[in-house]
Design a protein around this motif. Structure first.
Motif, PDB file in Angstrom:
ATOM      1  N   VAL A 235       0.834  -1.199   0.000  1.00 16.40           N
ATOM      2  CA  VAL A 235       0.000   0.000   0.000  1.00 16.40           C
ATOM      3  C   VAL A 235       0.867   1.247   0.000  1.00 16.40           C
ATOM      4  CG1 VAL A 235      -1.658   1.320   1.372  1.00 16.40           C
ATOM      5  CG2 VAL A 235      -1.951  -1.140   1.095  1.00 16.40           C
ATOM      6  N   GLU A 236       1.966   1.206   0.753  1.00 13.80           N
ATOM      7  CA  GLU A 236       2.884   2.347   0.790  1.00 13.80           C
ATOM      8  C   GLU A 236       3.450   2.633  -0.590  1.00 13.80           C
ATOM      9  OE1 GLU A 236       7.339   2.609   2.267  1.00 13.80           O
ATOM     10  OE2 GLU A 236       5.987   2.449   3.967  1.00 13.80           O
ATOM     11  N   MET A 237       3.812   1.573  -1.308  1.00 16.05           N
ATOM     12  CA  MET A 237       4.350   1.756  -2.657  1.00 16.05           C
ATOM     13  C   MET A 237       3.297   2.329  -3.599  1.00 16.05           C
ATOM     14  SD  MET A 237       6.597  -1.751  -2.933  1.00 16.05           S
ATOM     15  CE  MET A 237       7.060  -1.499  -4.643  1.00 16.05           C
ATOM     16  N   SER A 238       2.031   1.960  -3.406  1.00 10.89           N
ATOM     17  CA  SER A 238       0.974   2.484  -4.273  1.00 10.89           C
ATOM     18  C   SER A 238       0.749   3.968  -4.033  1.00 10.89           C
ATOM     19  CB  SER A 238      -0.337   1.725  -4.032  1.00 10.89           C
ATOM     20  OG  SER A 238      -0.909   2.068  -2.784  1.00 10.89           O
ATOM     21  N   GLY A 239       1.118   4.476  -2.864  1.00 12.70           N
ATOM     22  CA  GLY A 239       0.925   5.887  -2.555  1.00 12.70           C
ATOM     23  C   GLY A 239       2.203   6.694  -2.621  1.00 12.70           C
ATOM     24  N   THR A 240       3.258   6.141  -3.213  1.00  9.11           N
ATOM     25  CA  THR A 240       4.554   6.818  -3.281  1.00  9.11           C
ATOM     26  C   THR A 240       5.028   6.923  -4.720  1.00  9.11           C
ATOM     27  OG1 THR A 240       5.153   5.911  -1.106  1.00  9.11           O
ATOM     28  CG2 THR A 240       6.944   6.783  -2.450  1.00  9.11           C
ATOM     29  N   ASP A 241       5.496   8.091  -5.091  1.00 12.71           N
ATOM     30  CA  ASP A 241       6.044   8.305  -6.431  1.00 12.71           C
ATOM     31  C   ASP A 241       7.379   7.579  -6.569  1.00 12.71           C
ATOM     32  OD1 ASP A 241       6.284   9.703  -9.049  1.00 12.71           O
ATOM     33  OD2 ASP A 241       7.972  10.666  -8.035  1.00 12.71           O
ATOM     34  N   ARG A 245      10.231   9.611  -4.574  1.00  8.78           N
ATOM     35  CA  ARG A 245       9.899   9.064  -3.257  1.00  8.78           C
ATOM     36  C   ARG A 245       8.949   9.979  -2.486  1.00  8.78           C
ATOM     37  NH1 ARG A 245      10.369   4.840  -5.082  1.00  8.78           N
ATOM     38  NH2 ARG A 245       9.719   4.096  -3.048  1.00  8.78           N
ATOM     39  N   LEU A 246       8.293  10.890  -3.162  1.00 11.32           N
ATOM     40  CA  LEU A 246       7.283  11.732  -2.532  1.00 11.32           C
ATOM     41  C   LEU A 246       5.937  11.012  -2.553  1.00 11.32           C
ATOM     42  CD1 LEU A 246       8.002  15.254  -4.097  1.00 11.32           C
ATOM     43  CD2 LEU A 246       8.522  14.516  -1.767  1.00 11.32           C
ATOM     44  N   PRO A 247       4.994  11.427  -1.690  1.00 13.60           N
ATOM     45  CA  PRO A 247       3.624  10.923  -1.819  1.00 13.60           C
ATOM     46  C   PRO A 247       3.068  11.291  -3.192  1.00 13.60           C
ATOM     47  CG  PRO A 247       3.918  12.061   0.278  1.00 13.60           C
ATOM     48  CD  PRO A 247       5.159  12.328  -0.533  1.00 13.60           C
ATOM     49  N   LEU A 274      -0.223  24.814  -5.896  1.00 18.06           N
ATOM     50  CA  LEU A 274       0.033  24.007  -7.089  1.00 18.06           C
ATOM     51  C   LEU A 274       1.298  24.551  -7.754  1.00 18.06           C
ATOM     52  CD1 LEU A 274      -1.044  21.703  -8.841  1.00 18.06           C
ATOM     53  CD2 LEU A 274      -2.365  23.394 -10.125  1.00 18.06           C
ATOM     54  N   ILE A 275       2.339  23.730  -7.802  1.00 23.70           N
ATOM     55  CA  ILE A 275       3.666  24.145  -8.276  1.00 23.70           C
ATOM     56  C   ILE A 275       3.976  23.474  -9.603  1.00 23.70           C
ATOM     57  CG2 ILE A 275       6.135  24.048  -7.754  1.00 23.70           C
ATOM     58  CD1 ILE A 275       5.395  24.118  -4.780  1.00 23.70           C
ATOM     59  N   ASN A 276       4.497  24.261 -10.545  1.00 21.03           N
ATOM     60  CA  ASN A 276       4.851  23.734 -11.863  1.00 21.03           C
ATOM     61  C   ASN A 276       6.214  24.283 -12.265  1.00 21.03           C
ATOM     62  OD1 ASN A 276       4.805  23.792 -15.014  1.00 21.03           O
ATOM     63  ND2 ASN A 276       3.187  22.360 -14.421  1.00 21.03           N
ATOM     64  N   LEU A 277       7.144  23.387 -12.636  1.00 18.32           N
ATOM     65  CA  LEU A 277       8.480  23.822 -13.045  1.00 18.32           C
ATOM     66  C   LEU A 277       8.395  24.544 -14.385  1.00 18.32           C
ATOM     67  CD1 LEU A 277      10.781  20.808 -12.090  1.00 18.32           C
ATOM     68  CD2 LEU A 277       9.922  22.671 -10.677  1.00 18.32           C
ATOM     69  N   ASP A 278       9.092  25.653 -14.491  1.00 17.16           N
ATOM     70  CA  ASP A 278       9.037  26.472 -15.710  1.00 17.16           C
ATOM     71  C   ASP A 278       9.833  25.836 -16.852  1.00 17.16           C
ATOM     72  OD1 ASP A 278       7.508  28.403 -14.386  1.00 17.16           O
ATOM     73  OD2 ASP A 278       9.301  29.430 -13.632  1.00 17.16           O
ATOM     74  N   HIS A 279       9.209  25.782 -18.025  1.00 16.58           N
ATOM     75  CA  HIS A 279       9.860  25.308 -19.255  1.00 16.58           C
ATOM     76  C   HIS A 279      10.481  23.920 -19.091  1.00 16.58           C
ATOM     77  CE1 HIS A 279       9.212  29.274 -20.885  1.00 16.58           C
ATOM     78  NE2 HIS A 279       9.949  29.840 -19.934  1.00 16.58           N
ATOM     79  N   PHE A 280       9.831  23.048 -18.344  1.00 20.78           N
ATOM     80  CA  PHE A 280      10.408  21.726 -18.116  1.00 20.78           C
ATOM     81  C   PHE A 280      10.390  20.874 -19.387  1.00 20.78           C
ATOM     82  CE2 PHE A 280      10.209  17.289 -16.633  1.00 20.78           C
ATOM     83  CZ  PHE A 280      11.365  17.256 -15.868  1.00 20.78           C
ATOM     84  N   LYS A 281       9.401  21.076 -20.231  1.00 15.47           N
ATOM     85  CA  LYS A 281       9.337  20.310 -21.477  1.00 15.47           C
ATOM     86  C   LYS A 281      10.582  20.560 -22.327  1.00 15.47           C
ATOM     87  CE  LYS A 281       6.273  19.349 -25.399  1.00 15.47           C
ATOM     88  NZ  LYS A 281       7.308  19.450 -26.419  1.00 15.47           N
ATOM     89  N   ARG A 282      11.091  21.774 -22.266  1.00 13.18           N
ATOM     90  CA  ARG A 282      12.293  22.110 -23.029  1.00 13.18           C
ATOM     91  C   ARG A 282      13.485  21.282 -22.550  1.00 13.18           C
ATOM     92  NH1 ARG A 282      13.748  28.220 -22.632  1.00 13.18           N
ATOM     93  NH2 ARG A 282      11.610  28.326 -23.478  1.00 13.18           N
ATOM     94  N   ARG A 315       3.818  14.806  -5.410  1.00 14.32           N
ATOM     95  CA  ARG A 315       4.012  14.888  -6.863  1.00 14.32           C
ATOM     96  C   ARG A 315       2.756  14.390  -7.566  1.00 14.32           C
ATOM     97  NH1 ARG A 315       7.855  11.530 -11.037  1.00 14.32           N
ATOM     98  NH2 ARG A 315       7.648  12.982 -12.790  1.00 14.32           N
ATOM     99  N   LEU A 316       2.096  15.281  -8.292  1.00 15.41           N
ATOM    100  CA  LEU A 316       0.906  14.890  -9.033  1.00 15.41           C
ATOM    101  C   LEU A 316       1.259  14.126 -10.295  1.00 15.41           C
ATOM    102  CD1 LEU A 316      -1.464  17.998  -8.816  1.00 15.41           C
ATOM    103  CD2 LEU A 316      -1.462  15.922  -7.437  1.00 15.41           C
ATOM    104  N   GLY A 317       2.396  14.458 -10.883  1.00 16.79           N
ATOM    105  CA  GLY A 317       2.809  13.825 -12.131  1.00 16.79           C
ATOM    106  C   GLY A 317       3.606  14.806 -12.965  1.00 16.79           C
ATOM    107  N   GLY A 318       4.511  14.285 -13.809  1.00 18.71           N
ATOM    108  CA  GLY A 318       5.326  15.172 -14.628  1.00 18.71           C
ATOM    109  C   GLY A 318       6.105  16.143 -13.768  1.00 18.71           C
ATOM    110  N   GLU A 319       6.008  17.437 -14.117  1.00 17.33           N
ATOM    111  CA  GLU A 319       6.720  18.473 -13.359  1.00 17.33           C
ATOM    112  C   GLU A 319       5.804  19.213 -12.403  1.00 17.33           C
ATOM    113  OE1 GLU A 319       5.406  20.500 -17.228  1.00 17.33           O
ATOM    114  OE2 GLU A 319       5.804  18.490 -16.452  1.00 17.33           O
ATOM    115  N   GLU A 320       4.676  18.617 -12.057  1.00 17.13           N
ATOM    116  CA  GLU A 320       3.671  19.287 -11.235  1.00 17.13           C
ATOM    117  C   GLU A 320       3.640  18.710  -9.822  1.00 17.13           C
ATOM    118  OE1 GLU A 320      -0.217  21.423 -12.734  1.00 17.13           O
ATOM    119  OE2 GLU A 320      -0.480  19.251 -12.655  1.00 17.13           O
TER     120      GLU A 320
END
Length: 402
Positions: A235-241, A245-247, A274-282, A315-320
């Motif tokens: 269960v811990e692994m299912s809730g960890t990135d 290693r963040l939730p 809600l935090i998003n890294l700038d120009h991460f796709k680049r 971590r929601l996903g990607g750079e978010e």
């Protein structure tokens, strides 16, 4: 993100990162016994507590069914030629267990509200079996200590703790079983005349047979504890990135309702950033996904350095990412802006001796309860402000609408 030159002394991503509020347990293929014990003794995480709450309700329902079946045992004893006294004792015990089972059932429907409930019901299950044995032993020691039916009640009490998903209840139940049954057996063997320890129907009570039973009970406790531990790990692994290693989002969905409820009951504030890294796709397009992964881990390590108690980074996903804080939105803006400056001031080193890459992020904030009363509404408002921060040039934190 832009590349800048820097002093090697500023290569903070190479430094050892201290553990802080954002840290989650690290997973490895080999787990030391001490880590397993520590995990079993620790309070389960939010997802496991939700699973355990459902397990507690299931245990309560099973207890009610088993208690109903116990009413058949006195009848079976009577039809099998048992004594009237033994039948009445069994009937009284079965009725008492049924009454208690009906009391525990409604409480189990709100078990997250009563943190003590899993421990109390586990102790009750064990003590109920011990009480029946004590009553039987008062009249017939071999019938109590060599009783295969009531003794199995101990094993059931231990095995049922696995459904609660909390290693502490398993260890508590196991310890109570060994203590109570061990004390009963020792007292009976020491204080009972030798002739009263022998029975044509139930056999002879000896130290060896009672020790064997205690060993089996200890083994049952150990096996159940390991089952609980494996459940907790999964269960811990299912809730960890897996990367940082963040939730993750799953953890957030289970944790936020509890945080909002606590804030409402205590009259406190809660802010979601809600935090998003700038120009991460680049970065991914120009340097590759491996470098992108390293940048994400670098940012997380910097945020951990600036972490404070009562904050959760997800971590929601990607750079978010989402940062949850038990603060009003004004104070939270100051915190997130300080983290923004911290991240911007710690460039990421592409390779040893190479140029540095300056990393920045944009963020939008939303506060409970004035700007949302659930996760969806708070994320929606925070995302609107995040988009506003991007339109205004990025590398900034927005806590108010235009």
């Amino acid at each position: 993100m832009t590349r800048v030159s820097g002093d090697p002394a500023d290569r903070s991503d190479e430094r050892r990162v201290r553990r802080g509020p954002f840290d989650e347990p690290r997973h490895s293929a080999k787990v030391p016994v001490s880590d397993a014990i520590a995990s079993l003794l620790a309070r389960p995480d939010e997802i496991m507590l939700e699973v355990g709450a459902g397990g507690e309700l299931l245990v309560a329902r099973l207890r009610a069914v088993i208690a109903g079946l116990l009413l058949l045992l006195p009848l079976a004893n009577m039809l099998g030629g048992g004594t009237l006294r033994g039948t009445l004792i069994g009937l009284a015990g079965a009725v008492l267990v049924n009454v208690c089972a009906q009391i525990w059932l409604p409480l189990a429907r709100r078990s997250r509200r009563y943190r003590w409930l899993p421990f109390a019901t586990s102790a009750f299950d064990v003590t109920a079996a011990s009480a029946v044995l004590v009553v039987i032993a008062a009249h017939d020691v071999p019938a109590a200590l060599n009783n295969p039916v009531v003794w199995c009640g101990y094993l059931l009490a231990i095995l049922l703790t696995a459904l609660r998903g909390d290693g502490r209840t398993t260890l508590l139940a196991g310890a109570l079983v060994l203590l109570q049954y061990g004390a009963l057996a020792a007292f009976a063997l020491v204080s009972t005349p030798a002739e009263a320890l022998a029975s044509s129907e139930h056999g002879i009570v000896t130290w060896a047979t009672q020790l064997q039973r205690l060993v089996l009970l200890a083994a049952g406790t150990l096996i159940t504890a390991m089952v609980v531990y494996r459940m907790q790990r999964l269960v811990e692994m299912s809730g960890t990135d897996g990367l940082t290693r963040l939730p993750n989002r799953t953890w957030l969905l289970h944790r936020i309702p509890r945080l909002l409820r606590t804030a409402r009951e205590e009259g406190g504030s809660l802010t979601l950033a809600l935090i998003n890294l700038d120009h991460f796709k680049r970065v991914n397009d120009e340097a590759g996904h491996n470098v992108g992964d390293r940048v994400l881990r670098h940012v997380v390590s910097v945020l951990r350095d600036g972490a404070e108690p009562g904050e959760w980074l997800v971590r929601l996903g990607g750079e978010e990412f989402v940062l949850v804080m038990r603060k009003p939105i004004g104070t939270s803006w100051e915190r997130v802006d300080a983290l923004r400056r911290l991240v911007a001031g710690r460039p990421f080193e592409l390779d040893r001796g190479a140029d540095f890459m300056r990393v920045t992020f944009s963020a939008g904030l939303a506060g409970y309860p004035h700007e949302g009363t659930d996760l969806s509404s708070l994320l929606s408002r925070a995302d609107q402000r995040l988009q506003q921060a991007k339109r205004e040039g990025r590398n900034r934190v927005v806590a108010r609408d235009c």
